[in-house]
Design a protein around this motif. Structure first.
Motif, short mmCIF file in Angstrom:
data_model
loop_
_atom_site.label_atom_id
_atom_site.label_comp_id
_atom_site.label_asym_id
_atom_site.label_seq_id
_atom_site.Cartn_x
_atom_site.Cartn_y
_atom_site.Cartn_z
N LEU A 104 0.82 -1.21 0.00
CA LEU A 104 0.00 0.00 0.00
C LEU A 104 0.86 1.26 0.00
O LEU A 104 0.51 2.27 -0.61
N ASN A 105 1.98 1.19 0.72
CA ASN A 105 2.75 2.42 0.93
C ASN A 105 3.54 2.86 -0.29
O ASN A 105 3.90 4.03 -0.40
N TRP A 106 3.81 1.94 -1.23
CA TRP A 106 4.50 2.34 -2.46
C TRP A 106 3.75 3.47 -3.14
O TRP A 106 4.32 4.38 -3.71
N ASP A 107 2.43 3.34 -3.11
CA ASP A 107 1.58 4.29 -3.83
C ASP A 107 1.71 5.70 -3.25
O ASP A 107 1.29 6.66 -3.89
N ALA A 108 2.24 5.81 -2.05
CA ALA A 108 2.41 7.14 -1.46
C ALA A 108 3.60 7.87 -2.08
O ALA A 108 3.68 9.09 -2.01
N LEU A 109 4.51 7.12 -2.71
CA LEU A 109 5.74 7.77 -3.22
C LEU A 109 5.48 8.86 -4.25
O LEU A 109 6.06 9.94 -4.16
N PRO A 110 4.59 8.61 -5.25
CA PRO A 110 4.33 9.71 -6.19
C PRO A 110 3.83 10.97 -5.49
O PRO A 110 4.19 12.09 -5.90
N VAL A 111 3.06 10.81 -4.42
CA VAL A 111 2.58 11.98 -3.67
C VAL A 111 3.73 12.63 -2.92
O VAL A 111 3.92 13.84 -2.95
N MET A 112 4.53 11.79 -2.25
CA MET A 112 5.64 12.33 -1.45
C MET A 112 6.70 13.01 -2.32
O MET A 112 7.33 13.98 -1.90
N MET A 113 6.91 12.47 -3.51
CA MET A 113 8.01 12.98 -4.34
C MET A 113 7.57 14.14 -5.23
O MET A 113 8.40 14.72 -5.91
N LYS A 114 6.31 14.45 -5.23
CA LYS A 114 5.82 15.54 -6.07
C LYS A 114 6.59 16.81 -5.72
O LYS A 114 6.57 17.28 -4.57
N ASP A 115 7.31 17.33 -6.71
CA ASP A 115 8.06 18.58 -6.60
C ASP A 115 9.22 18.52 -5.61
O ASP A 115 9.71 19.55 -5.16
N CYS A 116 9.66 17.32 -5.27
CA CYS A 116 10.83 17.25 -4.39
C CYS A 116 12.10 17.38 -5.22
O CYS A 116 12.07 17.33 -6.46
N ALA A 117 13.24 17.55 -4.56
CA ALA A 117 14.51 17.62 -5.27
C ALA A 117 15.00 16.22 -5.56
O ALA A 117 14.73 15.28 -4.80
N VAL A 118 15.74 16.07 -6.66
CA VAL A 118 16.25 14.75 -7.03
C VAL A 118 17.05 14.15 -5.89
O VAL A 118 16.98 12.96 -5.61
N ALA A 119 17.81 15.00 -5.19
CA ALA A 119 18.67 14.50 -4.12
C ALA A 119 17.88 13.87 -2.98
O ALA A 119 18.42 13.10 -2.20
N ASP A 120 16.59 14.19 -2.89
CA ASP A 120 15.78 13.65 -1.79
C ASP A 120 15.07 12.35 -2.15
O ASP A 120 14.43 11.75 -1.29
N VAL A 121 15.17 11.94 -3.42
CA VAL A 121 14.40 10.77 -3.86
C VAL A 121 14.74 9.53 -3.02
O VAL A 121 13.87 8.86 -2.48
N THR A 122 16.03 9.25 -2.88
CA THR A 122 16.44 8.06 -2.13
C THR A 122 15.98 8.14 -0.68
O THR A 122 15.54 7.16 -0.10
N LEU A 123 16.10 9.32 -0.14
CA LEU A 123 15.71 9.54 1.26
C LEU A 123 14.22 9.27 1.44
O LEU A 123 13.80 8.63 2.42
N ILE A 124 13.41 9.73 0.47
CA ILE A 124 11.97 9.52 0.57
C ILE A 124 11.62 8.04 0.39
O ILE A 124 10.80 7.49 1.11
N VAL A 125 12.31 7.40 -0.57
CA VAL A 125 12.06 5.97 -0.78
C VAL A 125 12.32 5.21 0.52
O VAL A 125 11.52 4.40 0.98
N ASN A 126 13.45 5.52 1.16
CA ASN A 126 13.79 4.83 2.40
C ASN A 126 12.79 5.14 3.51
O ASN A 126 12.55 4.31 4.38
N SER A 127 12.17 6.32 3.46
CA SER A 127 11.33 6.73 4.58
C SER A 127 10.02 5.95 4.66
O SER A 127 9.36 5.96 5.69
N ILE A 128 9.62 5.28 3.57
CA ILE A 128 8.43 4.42 3.70
C ILE A 128 8.87 3.02 4.16
O ILE A 128 8.05 2.12 4.28
N ASP A 129 10.16 2.84 4.42
CA ASP A 129 10.71 1.56 4.84
C ASP A 129 10.23 0.46 3.90
O ASP A 129 9.56 -0.48 4.30
#
Lengths: 178, 368, 222
Positions: B335-360
């Protein structure tokens, strides 16, 4: 950062956190699930270990002359889950803490444990039989006046007959099965 | 030359990330549509490690599936057989004796705190705070030693069986566990303080990868991801199982909904887990550890638990034989994968890995 | 904080909602911990949207969707889909049969993604694993399987793992037994005497065992 510096200094003073293996033994608790071991003296050949084994790592096979059965554990397909130990009714299967299972690829089919578990002959009819391990028989017959050392040498059929005879004698009737 | 020096911030392009080594060594492929350095759209492609385990589960008997489900994933490896056993017990009407219930909670909570420590450790690693990463992993190592000492393995505990647990504790082990948990509790208090206040961590994680409570409901998010956005949902409290009904614990929430809040939820939950285990050790009832087995009838059952990453759901359909007709599970990461497009909307490229990790995320769980 | 509804209240809410939506009420089971589980079979897949809309209006959460073949080994026909919902502490499973009971012909199933966004992945998964047609899915591309593979693979192929039972196949065991090079010496002991066997790798059990073992019957694959 200053908060972490305190920890950093503390960790530095403590020195390395790793075990210097192989120059010193590595941390190995007693319960470590290292390798499956069979004690053939306790094995009854019921095969529950084979039934629950998820990796098909256990093989039981009677020999041609019905003098016993071979029991093999192939460690290379064993998941070390301990299901065999958990379900074994006599405690014949245990896991030891020996985790030194590394071996060359060429030895992969030899990384196995093989046993031959002999049948005894029933004292009554001579049918092949695995006797109850003495410890378990002693527990089962703890409150029985019977001499369990004789009982465990009988196959189920002969035990039934013996019981019928004994009960018959106790109640004064003559067992006359035929 | 001037062309090469044109700042690419003016251009939009597509950047592939993955499938390998996105935060963790598990394969998931992200196609990012970028506008300069900003992520505008995310497309996730899964399936790199699909193993057909559900199909395999329908070919093995109920006992073998306890072990199979434990191998779905290593970090929540205890939650899988636990929930599977609950489903079987729900179907067959088996009541686990109290000692078995407490021992199940003990195994589950030890795993949870180790799993959470691992995730927040990786977070430090992703933001380049290597010394903190090493320290968190060393704290987690205490939990690993507890697991190895009680259960005989660092990851796969083999604690659960249908009807109860396979292991028991004696007074020496009780004391050993309590001592080490108290050590972990001390470290956790320190770590919570550091993660809460360290300026470097705050700068990198606050306000990054935000999901709103509205998104949580719309996407059906679960676990620490949902709780970090203020949604107080926890299966352990909402529909108690095993001994959770008897134990005191808080459902940890944070309000930020960002990477930092998720890390804080996990750290505080790890501390809560340590508290639960200490309570369980103190209240551990005597008696049998497992129920007698009964035949597993034809029929359907479901079960859910709170795994480290959120609600884990099992569906079992049996036909009266000793092999399930269908065994299906849905892991929290699904279920939580689907949150990534929302979380990454307009984020910086450098934060992508950090956000991916944050949903564990757990890929091997998701794809099964 | 307002008090949470009790399981009994939630049951009543779901009973009423579903009665209004599809004129059916679920049956309920409970487990050893007193958790409540509702079960409802919808006779027709067309009823699914009405039931799902009612659950969405009640702010239930979709837990997951489980498609399955009703009979073991049935590779094409008789599929059912179970939709699992959570409403606070209770779980409800809606099951729809997606075949014609007379002809056994497979029927398509309406997508519930318009009501529950997280049905997206679930529906794409059962579409590719069980070859189930979905009506009106907003994003019907593959989830896990590569486009080049046929849909319905979950039951259509015999997995390699089942071919080998995922581990010790007959072939592998033949090699293990070939390496065994004769049985271990039989213990000549009185019954009753228990001796712990020490583990010794087979190749070190004696000179007779180090003699060339029977060669494996099957050549090792490259």
């Amino acid at each position: 950062m200053p908060r972490f510096l305190k920890i950093l200094v503390r960790n530095l003073l403590k020195g390395p956190a790793t075990d210097p293996f192989p120059f010193q033994e590595a941390f190995t608790p007693d319960r470590l699930r290292g390798r499956v071991v069979l004690n053939p003296d306790l094995c009854l050949g019921c095969g529950i270990c084979r039934h629950v084994c998820p990796g098909e790592a256990i093989r039981l096979e009677p020999d041609e002359g019905r003098t016993g059965y071979s029991f093999s554990i192939w460690h290379n397909t064993c998941a070390l889950c301990g299901s065999c130990r958990h379900f074994c009714p006599t405690g014949a299967i245990t896991l030891n803490a020996d985790w030194h299972g590394a071996h060359p690829q060429t030895d992969k089919y030899r990384h196995a444990e093989h046993h031959f578990v002999p049948y005894l002959r029933c004292a009554g009819c001579g049918a092949p039989l695995r006797p109850l391990p003495p410890g378990i028989a002693a527990r089962l017959y703890a409150h029985s006046p019977l001499d369990m050392t004789q009982v465990v040498k009988l196959c189920p059929d002969c035990r039934l007959t013996a019981t019928a005879k004994r009960e018959g004698e106790r109640y004064g009737t003559t067992a006359n099965p035929g | 030359m001037s062309d090469l020096l044109t700042p690419c911030a003016q251009k939009s392009f597509t950047l592939p990330i993955g499938p390998l080594h996105v935060a963790l060594e598990e394969p998931m492929y992200f196609k990012l549509d970028l506008d300069g350095e900003r992520v505008r759209q995310v497309e996730i492609t899964a399936g790199h490690v699909h193993r057909g385990m559900e199909s395999l589960a329908a070919k093995r008997n109920f006992f073998q599936n306890v072990v199979l489900t434990e191998r779905v994933c290593s970090l929540c490896s205890n939650s899988h057989p636990f929930t599977y056993c609950l489903a079987v017990e729900n179907l067959a009407g088996i009541a686990v004796p109290p000692r078995g219930q407490y021992l199940r909670v003990l195994a589950e909570e030890i795993k949870r705190s180790a799993s959470h420590l691992f995730n927040v450790g990786i977070m430090a690693h992703v933001i380049g705070y290597k010394s903190l990463f090493m320290h968190v992993m060393q704290v987690r190592e205490i939990m690993q030693d507890i697991k190895e000492t009680i259960f005989g393995n660092r990851m796969d505990l083999a604690a659960n069986c249908i009807g109860g647990v396979t292991y028991d504790l004696d007074s020496t082990l009780l004391e050993f566990t309590a001592d080490n948990l108290n050590r972990v509790a001390g470290h956790l208090a320190e770590l919570i303080d550091i993660y809460r206040h360290d300026p470097m961590i705050k700068a990198r994680t606050q306000g990054v990868g935000v999901v709103s409570p509205k998104d949580v409901a719309a996407l059906g998010l679960v676990g620490p991801v949902a709780r970090a956005a203020g949604a107080a949902m926890d299966v352990r409290r909402d529909s108690p199982y095993a001994a959770y009904g008897d134990l005191e614990f808080a459902v940890i929430t944070e309000e930020g909904g960002d990477v930092h809040s998720r890390a804080m939820v996990r750290l505080r939950e790890a501390r809560e887990s340590v508290g639960i285990v200490l309570q369980a050790l103190g209240k551990l009832p005597g008696g049998e550890r497992r129920a007698r087995l009964s035949a597993i009838p034809a029929g359907e059952a479901v079960a859910r638990t709170e795994a480290p990453r959120g609600e884990l759901f099992y569906y079992l359909h049996a036909d009266g034989s000793d092999v399930p007709l269908r065994l299906k599970w849905r892991v929290p990461s699904y279920l939580n994968w689907d949150a990534l497009p929302v979380m990454m909307k307009d984020c910086a490229v450098a934060d992508v890995t950090l956000i991916v990790n944050s949903i564990d995320p757990c890929v091997s769980c998701t794809e099964r | 904080m307002e008090p949470r509804p009790t399981p009994a209240e939630l049951r009543e809410i779901l009973n009423n909602d579903l009665r209004d939506a599809v004129s059916l009420t679920p049956s309920w089971t409970t487990n050893a911990y007193g958790n409540q589980y509702g079960w409802l079979r919808l006779p027709r897949a067309e009823d699914l949207p009405a039931a799902v809309a009612a659950l969405a209006a009640r702010k239930a959460r979709l837990c997951t969707v489980s498609a399955y073949a009703e009979q073991r080994g049935d590779r094409e026909k008789r599929r059912s889909i179970a939709y699992h919902f959570a409403l606070d502490s209770v779980l409800l499973t809606l099951t729809v049969r997606i075949y014609d009971p007379d002809t056994l012909e497979a029927l398509p199933v309406p997508s519930i993604t318009p009501w529950f966004r997280n049905a997206d992945w679930n529906e794409r998964e059962f579409k590719e694993m069980f070859n189930i047609d979905i009506i009106n899915h907003p994003n019907p591309r593959r989830l896990f399987l590569d486009e080049r593979l046929d849909a319905g693979i979950m039951t259509g192929l015999i997995p390699f793992s089942s071919l080998l039972h995922s581990a010790g196949s007959k072939d592998l065991w033949e090699r293990v037994m070939a390496e065994k090079a004769g049985l271990l010496p039989r213990p000549a002991r009185e019954a009753g005497e228990i001796v712990e066997p020490a583990f010794t790798p087979v190749e070190r059990t004696g000179p007779e065992n180090t003699a060339a073992a029977a060669p494996p019957k099957i050549q090792e694959s490259p």
